[in-house]
Structures are given as C-alpha cells and as structure tokens.
Design a protein around this motif. Structure first.
Motif, PDB file in Angstrom:
ATOM      1  N   THR A   1      52.559 -22.394  15.206  1.00 21.57           N
ATOM      2  CA  THR A   1      51.247 -23.558  14.666  1.00 21.57           C
ATOM      3  C   THR A   1      50.116 -22.452  13.432  1.00 21.57           C
ATOM      4  OG1 THR A   1      51.333 -25.262  15.581  1.00 21.57           O
ATOM      5  CG2 THR A   1      49.827 -25.428  14.826  1.00 21.57           C
TER       6      THR A   1
ATOM      7  N   LEU B   1      51.185 -20.535  10.630  1.00 19.81           N
ATOM      8  CA  LEU B   1      51.622 -21.365   9.582  1.00 19.81           C
ATOM      9  C   LEU B   1      50.226 -21.746   9.205  1.00 19.81           C
ATOM     10  CD1 LEU B   1      55.384 -23.122   9.956  1.00 19.81           C
ATOM     11  CD2 LEU B   1      54.708 -21.220   8.819  1.00 19.81           C
ATOM     12  N   SER B   2      49.311 -21.756  10.392  1.00 18.02           N
ATOM     13  CA  SER B   2      48.479 -21.902   9.266  1.00 18.02           C
ATOM     14  C   SER B   2      47.391 -20.876   8.473  1.00 18.02           C
ATOM     15  CB  SER B   2      46.884 -22.330  11.407  1.00 18.02           C
ATOM     16  OG  SER B   2      45.790 -22.495  10.032  1.00 18.02           O
TER      17      SER B   2
ATOM     18  N   HIS C   1      49.678 -20.845   5.510  1.00 18.01           N
ATOM     19  CA  HIS C   1      48.538 -22.077   4.662  1.00 18.01           C
ATOM     20  C   HIS C   1      47.682 -21.718   3.395  1.00 18.01           C
ATOM     21  CE1 HIS C   1      47.594 -25.755   3.334  1.00 18.01           C
ATOM     22  NE2 HIS C   1      47.034 -25.870   3.135  1.00 18.01           N
TER      23      HIS C   1
ATOM     24  N   SER D   1      52.730 -28.809   4.586  1.00 20.56           N
ATOM     25  CA  SER D   1      51.139 -27.716   4.964  1.00 20.56           C
ATOM     26  C   SER D   1      50.260 -28.443   4.946  1.00 20.56           C
ATOM     27  CB  SER D   1      51.443 -26.267   5.285  1.00 20.56           C
ATOM     28  OG  SER D   1      50.376 -26.616   6.272  1.00 20.56           O
TER      29      SER D   1
ATOM     30  N   ARG E   1      50.632 -31.804   6.646  1.00 22.64           N
ATOM     31  CA  ARG E   1      50.623 -31.831   8.441  1.00 22.64           C
ATOM     32  C   ARG E   1      48.751 -31.793   8.501  1.00 22.64           C
ATOM     33  NH1 ARG E   1      51.004 -26.490  10.853  1.00 22.64           N
ATOM     34  NH2 ARG E   1      50.827 -25.608   9.397  1.00 22.64           N
ATOM     35  N   HIS E   2      48.563 -30.987   7.729  1.00 25.30           N
ATOM     36  CA  HIS E   2      47.133 -31.040   7.716  1.00 25.30           C
ATOM     37  C   HIS E   2      45.637 -32.048   7.138  1.00 25.30           C
ATOM     38  CE1 HIS E   2      45.733 -26.786   8.977  1.00 25.30           C
ATOM     39  NE2 HIS E   2      47.142 -27.100   8.065  1.00 25.30           N
TER      40      HIS E   2
ATOM     41  N   ARG F   1      52.502 -31.453  17.898  1.00 28.54           N
ATOM     42  CA  ARG F   1      52.442 -30.584  16.765  1.00 28.54           C
ATOM     43  C   ARG F   1      53.381 -29.751  16.599  1.00 28.54           C
ATOM     44  NH1 ARG F   1      47.878 -29.368  20.916  1.00 28.54           N
ATOM     45  NH2 ARG F   1      49.287 -27.442  21.149  1.00 28.54           N
ATOM     46  N   GLU F   2      53.762 -28.813  16.610  1.00 31.16           N
ATOM     47  CA  GLU F   2      55.420 -28.113  17.074  1.00 31.16           C
ATOM     48  C   GLU F   2      56.328 -29.452  16.296  1.00 31.16           C
ATOM     49  OE1 GLU F   2      56.772 -24.172  18.235  1.00 31.16           O
ATOM     50  OE2 GLU F   2      54.795 -25.351  19.050  1.00 31.16           O
TER      51      GLU F   2
ATOM     52  N   THR G   1      54.799 -28.532  12.546  1.00 28.42           N
ATOM     53  CA  THR G   1      54.506 -27.406  12.324  1.00 28.42           C
ATOM     54  C   THR G   1      56.247 -27.270  12.012  1.00 28.42           C
ATOM     55  OG1 THR G   1      52.519 -26.971  13.706  1.00 28.42           O
ATOM     56  CG2 THR G   1      53.955 -24.805  13.044  1.00 28.42           C
ATOM     57  N   TRP G   2      57.237 -27.815  13.093  1.00 27.12           N
ATOM     58  CA  TRP G   2      58.674 -26.665  12.477  1.00 27.12           C
ATOM     59  C   TRP G   2      59.423 -27.710  10.902  1.00 27.12           C
ATOM     60  CZ3 TRP G   2      61.569 -23.164  12.937  1.00 27.12           C
ATOM     61  CH2 TRP G   2      61.454 -22.474  14.607  1.00 27.12           C
TER      62      TRP G   2
END
Length: 132
Positions: free
Chosen positions: A21, A24-25, A28, A85, A88-89, A103-104, A107-108
């Motif tokens: 996470t 990838l943030s 992003h 992404s 996701r946010h 979260r995991e 993210t995946w």
C-alpha cells in the motif's frame, strides 16, 4: 538565553516497514507526474495530425519505433494504473476500505487491474490493426 527544546522527530520512511500500500501510494504520485510528459507526447501527436501529413509522418516514425512504442506502453500503464489507484483513493475518501485486509485487497486489485488493462488494451489494439 533560550534553552533548546528536544522534540520528538516525525517518523521517517526508515521507521516504517514497507508495505505494498505504501509503495503503490508513491507509485500513484509518480504515475501522476509521468502523465504530464505522456500528455506532451499526446499533444505533439494531435498537433502533428492537425498540421498535415509531413508533420504526422515524423511523429508516426518516432511512435512506431521501439523506443516510441515503449514510451507509449509506459504512458498507457501510467494512465490506467493512475485511474485504478485513483478509484482506490476515492473509496478511502468515502470512508471505506481501511481495515488491513480491505486495504491489501484494494491495493492488489489496483495493481493487477492496471497491468491487466494495459496488456489487454495493447492486445486489442494490435488485433484490430494498430501495429501497422
């Protein structure tokens, strides 16, 4: 004289255990930055298309090269990864998905969706004649 006040330091990246996470943030943000340069390439292509066949031929020669296709592939991935992404946010902004397993999973999901959509888009583009 003023005495120096000892304050606790803010936690640093070396303090935390790296997670997907967290990585990838950062990715992003990097893809958002990369989209600026890819958009310049897109603008170059559109301006050349509007300028006539000679200008378009120059851009097409670059984009059809190995380096050009690699850059466009990277731009495609950056765009799609940033999209998933960003979703996701958005879910987080709505107040959902904060449990560790959620979260995991998100993210995946964003990672796999970005890669899969990029590869699928390029397969479809080549299948309908985009490699000409």
């Amino acid at each position: 004289m003023t005495a120096r006040i000892e304050r606790p330091l803010s936690p640093h990246l070396q303090t935390y255990r790296w997670t997907l996470t967290m990585a990838l943030s950062i990715v992003h943000r990097a893809t958002g930055f990369a989209l600026y340069f890819g958009t310049l390439l897109l603008a170059w292509w559109l301006i050349a298309a509007a300028s006539g066949p000679t200008a378009y031929a120059h851009v097409h020669t670059f984009i059809a090269s190995f380096l050009g296709r690699l850059i466009v592939f990277g731009y495609t991935w950056a765009l799609l990864h940033h999209l998933f992404s960003g979703i996701r946010h958005l879910v987080w902004d709505l107040g959902y998905g904060f449990k560790a397993n959620e979260r995991e999973a998100m993210t995946w999901g964003a990672l796999i969706a970005g890669i899969s959509a990029t590869v699928l888009l390029w397969i479809v583009a080549y299948a309908i004649g985009g490699a000409r």
